[in-house]
Design an enzyme around this catalytic site. Structure first.
Site, PDB file in Angstrom:
ATOM      1  CD  GLU A 204     102.228  16.806  74.185  1.00  0.00           C
ATOM      2  OE1 GLU A 204     101.945  17.729  75.115  1.00  0.00           O
ATOM      3  OE2 GLU A 204     101.527  16.758  73.321  1.00  0.00           O
ATOM      4  CG  ASP A 205     102.821  21.196  78.062  1.00  0.00           C
ATOM      5  OD1 ASP A 205     102.300  20.783  76.926  1.00  0.00           O
ATOM      6  OD2 ASP A 205     102.159  22.041  78.622  1.00  0.00           O
TER       7      ASP A 205
ATOM      8  CB  THR B  56      98.490  29.204  75.154  1.00  0.00           C
ATOM      9  OG1 THR B  56      98.925  28.149  74.742  1.00  0.00           O
ATOM     10  CG2 THR B  56      98.178  30.519  74.126  1.00  0.00           C
TER      11      THR B  56
ATOM     12  CG  ASP C 298     101.753  20.290  73.174  1.00  0.00           C
ATOM     13  OD1 ASP C 298     100.853  20.295  72.442  1.00  0.00           O
ATOM     14  OD2 ASP C 298     101.981  20.657  74.369  1.00  0.00           O
ATOM     15  CG  LEU C 299     100.753  25.887  70.033  1.00  0.00           C
ATOM     16  CD1 LEU C 299     101.856  26.667  69.253  1.00  0.00           C
ATOM     17  CD2 LEU C 299      99.394  26.179  69.051  1.00  0.00           C
ATOM     18  CG  ASP C 300      97.808  25.591  73.769  1.00  0.00           C
ATOM     19  OD1 ASP C 300      98.118  26.583  73.402  1.00  0.00           O
ATOM     20  OD2 ASP C 300      96.936  24.946  73.625  1.00  0.00           O
TER      21      ASP C 300
ATOM     22  CE  LYS D 241      98.686  16.391  71.782  1.00  0.00           C
ATOM     23  NZ  LYS D 241      99.162  17.546  71.712  1.00  0.00           N
TER      24      LYS D 241
ATOM     25  CB  SER E  44      98.533  21.640  68.881  1.00  0.00           C
ATOM     26  OG  SER E  44      97.765  22.199  69.747  1.00  0.00           O
ATOM     27  CB  ALA E  45      94.719  18.803  71.705  1.00  0.00           C
TER      28      ALA E  45
ATOM     29  CE  LYS F 237      99.971  22.656  81.973  1.00  0.00           C
ATOM     30  NZ  LYS F 237     101.224  23.006  82.774  1.00  0.00           N
TER      31      LYS F 237
HETATM   32  P1  B16 Z   1      91.414  24.341  72.297  1.00  0.00           P
HETATM   33  P2  B16 Z   1      98.228  21.283  73.225  1.00  0.00           P
HETATM   34  C1  B16 Z   1      95.610  21.726  74.202  1.00  0.00           C
HETATM   35  O1  B16 Z   1      96.979  22.110  73.395  1.00  0.00           O
HETATM   36  C2  B16 Z   1      95.911  22.232  75.360  1.00  0.00           C
HETATM   37  O2  B16 Z   1      97.022  21.705  76.015  1.00  0.00           O
HETATM   38  C3  B16 Z   1      94.422  22.101  76.278  1.00  0.00           C
HETATM   39  O3  B16 Z   1      94.806  22.553  77.355  1.00  0.00           O
HETATM   40  C4  B16 Z   1      93.272  22.488  75.506  1.00  0.00           C
HETATM   41  O4  B16 Z   1      92.268  22.184  76.004  1.00  0.00           O
HETATM   42  C5  B16 Z   1      93.323  21.919  74.110  1.00  0.00           C
HETATM   43  O5  B16 Z   1      94.445  22.201  73.336  1.00  0.00           O
HETATM   44  C6  B16 Z   1      92.352  22.226  72.945  1.00  0.00           C
HETATM   45  O6  B16 Z   1      92.416  23.565  72.916  1.00  0.00           O
HETATM   46  O7  B16 Z   1      90.149  24.662  73.070  1.00  0.00           O
HETATM   47  O8  B16 Z   1      92.232  25.925  71.792  1.00  0.00           O
HETATM   48  O9  B16 Z   1      90.959  23.854  70.917  1.00  0.00           O
HETATM   49  O10 B16 Z   1      98.814  21.412  74.455  1.00  0.00           O
HETATM   50  O11 B16 Z   1      97.891  20.039  72.700  1.00  0.00           O
HETATM   51  O12 B16 Z   1      99.002  22.232  71.983  1.00  0.00           O
HETATM   52 MG    MG Z   2     100.697  21.132  75.599  1.00  0.00          MG
END
Ligand code: B16
Ligand code: MG
Length: 218
Positions: free
Chosen positions: A170-171, A16, A8-10, A146, A115-116, A44
């Site tokens: 993941e977090d 972030t 996962d990234l964020d 997710k 990552s989403a 998240k």
């Molecule tokens: P964006 P992850 C997710 O990243 C975030 O946790 C989530 O808070 C965010 O809404 C989603 O990405 C979409 O991000 O608006 O930059 O497309 O945790 O899956 O890396």
């Molecule tokens: Mg995350």
């Protein structure tokens, strides 16, 4: 031995998650909806539009806006978020992650970003670590976000591996559900309550290392 890691990234590679929170909180304020860190845990790992829908439902405003208005609000949040991450640099990589990436590469473990976030390529560029990754899953290419397992199932597929050959890190609670649903070993970092379904848990990324991953996977 595992052959690849799906990251996962964020919240795992960089914090972030905090900038997403600030941008959603500001948008919520404009809409008269107050969100706190506890509510933010539910956002998240959830896509941009799904996050907006959750916030609107939380404020009992889910039926008050048109699709066009919702798209405008999501774009506004993203513009604010992008302004917050403009100066992201290698010093924003979370503790333990840089050393872990080096160790994994030396051990010939493949790495994929699950990552989403549609902003993942920009973020990885800013952090200076894009070249470590063999693949970045495009969230726009998925039918379901997710907690659906699709993003982690796809991570194994793009590398030509079985999910049982991978560890997912993941977090978010949604992310852990996604990894578990893909029949992949899950490692959770951060908030203990959100991570309760993870196969293995750590309070912070500082505890991640190749040795730790080998130990828990076996
Ligand atoms: P964006 P992850 C997710 O990243 C975030 O946790 C989530 O808070 C965010 O809404 C989603 O990405 C979409 O991000 O608006 O930059 O497309 O945790 O899956 O890396
Ligand atoms: Mg995350």
């Amino acid at each position: 031995m595992f052959k690849a890691i799906a990251f996962d990234l964020d919240g795992v590679i960089t914090d972030t998650a905090n900038y997403h929170y600030q941008a959603w909180k500001a948008l919520g304020k404009d809409l008269g909806i107050s969100i706190d860190r506890q509510f933010n845990e539910e956002l998240k790992g959830i896509s941009r539009m799904a996050s907006l829908e959750k916030i609107l439902a939380f404020g009992n405003k889910e039926n008050q806006l048109s699709d066009t208005q919702k798209k405008e609000l999501a774009a506004k949040k993203n513009a604010h978020y992008l302004s917050l991450i403009k100066k992201i640099s290698p010093k924003d990589i979370l503790p333990g992650i840089s050393d872990l990436l080096v160790e994994l590469k030396e051990a010939k473990i493949q790495l994929v970003i699950a990552s989403a976030s549609k902003n993942a390529p920009i973020i990885l560029d800013g952090l200076g670590i894009k070249d470590y990754f063999d693949a970045i899953i495009d969230p726009d290419s998925l039918a379901n976000g997710k907690p659906d397992p699709e993003i982690f199932t796809r991570s194994a597929e793009v590398l030509g591996l079985s999910p049982s050959d991978l560890i997912g890190i993941e977090d978010s609670a949604a992310g852990i559900q996604s990894i578990n649903g893909a029949n992949m070993f899950s490692v959770g970092v951060g908030d203990a309550t959100s991570m309760r379904e993870a196969d293995s848990r750590l309070p912070s990324t500082a505890g991640l290392s190749l040795d730790y991953l080998i130990r828990v996977f076996n």
